[in-house]
Design a protein around this motif. Structure first.
Motif, PDB file in Angstrom:
ATOM      1  N   PRO A  75      24.683 -14.695  22.535  1.00  0.00           N
ATOM      2  CA  PRO A  75      23.929 -13.736  23.359  1.00  0.00           C
ATOM      3  C   PRO A  75      23.260 -12.631  22.528  1.00  0.00           C
ATOM      4  O   PRO A  75      22.225 -12.112  22.912  1.00  0.00           O
ATOM      5  N   SER A  76      23.826 -12.301  21.376  1.00  0.00           N
ATOM      6  CA  SER A  76      23.258 -11.255  20.510  1.00  0.00           C
ATOM      7  C   SER A  76      21.970 -11.717  19.836  1.00  0.00           C
ATOM      8  O   SER A  76      21.254 -10.919  19.252  1.00  0.00           O
ATOM      9  N   GLY A  77      21.692 -13.038  19.898  1.00  0.00           N
ATOM     10  CA  GLY A  77      20.542 -13.596  19.198  1.00  0.00           C
ATOM     11  C   GLY A  77      20.932 -14.200  17.858  1.00  0.00           C
ATOM     12  O   GLY A  77      20.166 -14.952  17.265  1.00  0.00           O
ATOM     13  N   ASN A  78      22.103 -13.866  17.350  1.00  0.00           N
ATOM     14  CA  ASN A  78      22.596 -14.491  16.125  1.00  0.00           C
ATOM     15  C   ASN A  78      22.858 -15.959  16.383  1.00  0.00           C
ATOM     16  O   ASN A  78      23.181 -16.356  17.494  1.00  0.00           O
ATOM     17  N   ARG A  79      22.712 -16.764  15.336  1.00  0.00           N
ATOM     18  CA  ARG A  79      22.958 -18.197  15.448  1.00  0.00           C
ATOM     19  C   ARG A  79      24.022 -18.616  14.456  1.00  0.00           C
ATOM     20  O   ARG A  79      24.266 -17.932  13.468  1.00  0.00           O
ATOM     21  N   LEU A  80      24.611 -19.741  14.717  1.00  0.00           N
ATOM     22  CA  LEU A  80      25.514 -20.398  13.778  1.00  0.00           C
ATOM     23  C   LEU A  80      25.101 -21.858  13.745  1.00  0.00           C
ATOM     24  O   LEU A  80      24.836 -22.452  14.792  1.00  0.00           O
ATOM     25  N   ALA A  81      25.028 -22.439  12.560  1.00  0.00           N
ATOM     26  CA  ALA A  81      24.672 -23.854  12.438  1.00  0.00           C
ATOM     27  C   ALA A  81      25.606 -24.520  11.442  1.00  0.00           C
ATOM     28  O   ALA A  81      25.989 -23.929  10.427  1.00  0.00           O
TER      29      ALA A  81
END
Length: 125
Positions: free
Chosen positions: A57-63
């Protein structure tokens, strides 16, 4: 059920049980980075994200396969590890220890890499 790979700093505090007592107060002393395996991850250590790709939700991503730096215990939950990934422009993410590895992750089945563009060549569905 797949565990949630990470949390953001915008959620409410999680109640942690220690020795049968519920605690919301983390105090001034930060606990060590505990993980299900030894040795524990240390601040400054380079770790790889091995969980599912997700946009928070913060806009941060994890891949899957991203390399990041362990900063210390999670901001809102001392069972997580606060991580910085360069792909998130300085933002930090609290990751569950089981979603982190000291070793680069293996390739996906078929030898594919996370984020690689693929084309379906089978029959029409």
């Amino acid at each position: 059920t797949v565990p949630t790979p990470a949390t953001t700093h915008a959620h409410t505090h999680t109640r942690i049980m220690r020795s049968g007592k519920a605690s919301h107060d983390r105090g001034t002393r930060r606990p060590p980075l505990l993980t299900p395996r030894e040795p524990a991850f240390a601040p400054g250590e380079e770790l790889y994200y091995i969980g599912c790709t997700v946009t928070l939700p913060s806009g941060n991503r994890l891949a899957y396969g991203w390399r990041g730096e362990a900063l210390g215990p999670g901001q809102d939950d001392d069972t997580t590890i606060e991580m910085r990934f360069r792909e998130n422009d300085g933002g930090t993410v609290d990751c569950r220890p089981e979603s982190l590895s000291r070793s680069p992750p293996a390739l996906l089945p078929g030898g594919f890499e996370a984020g690689e563009r693929l084309f379906y060549t089978g029959s029409t569905l």
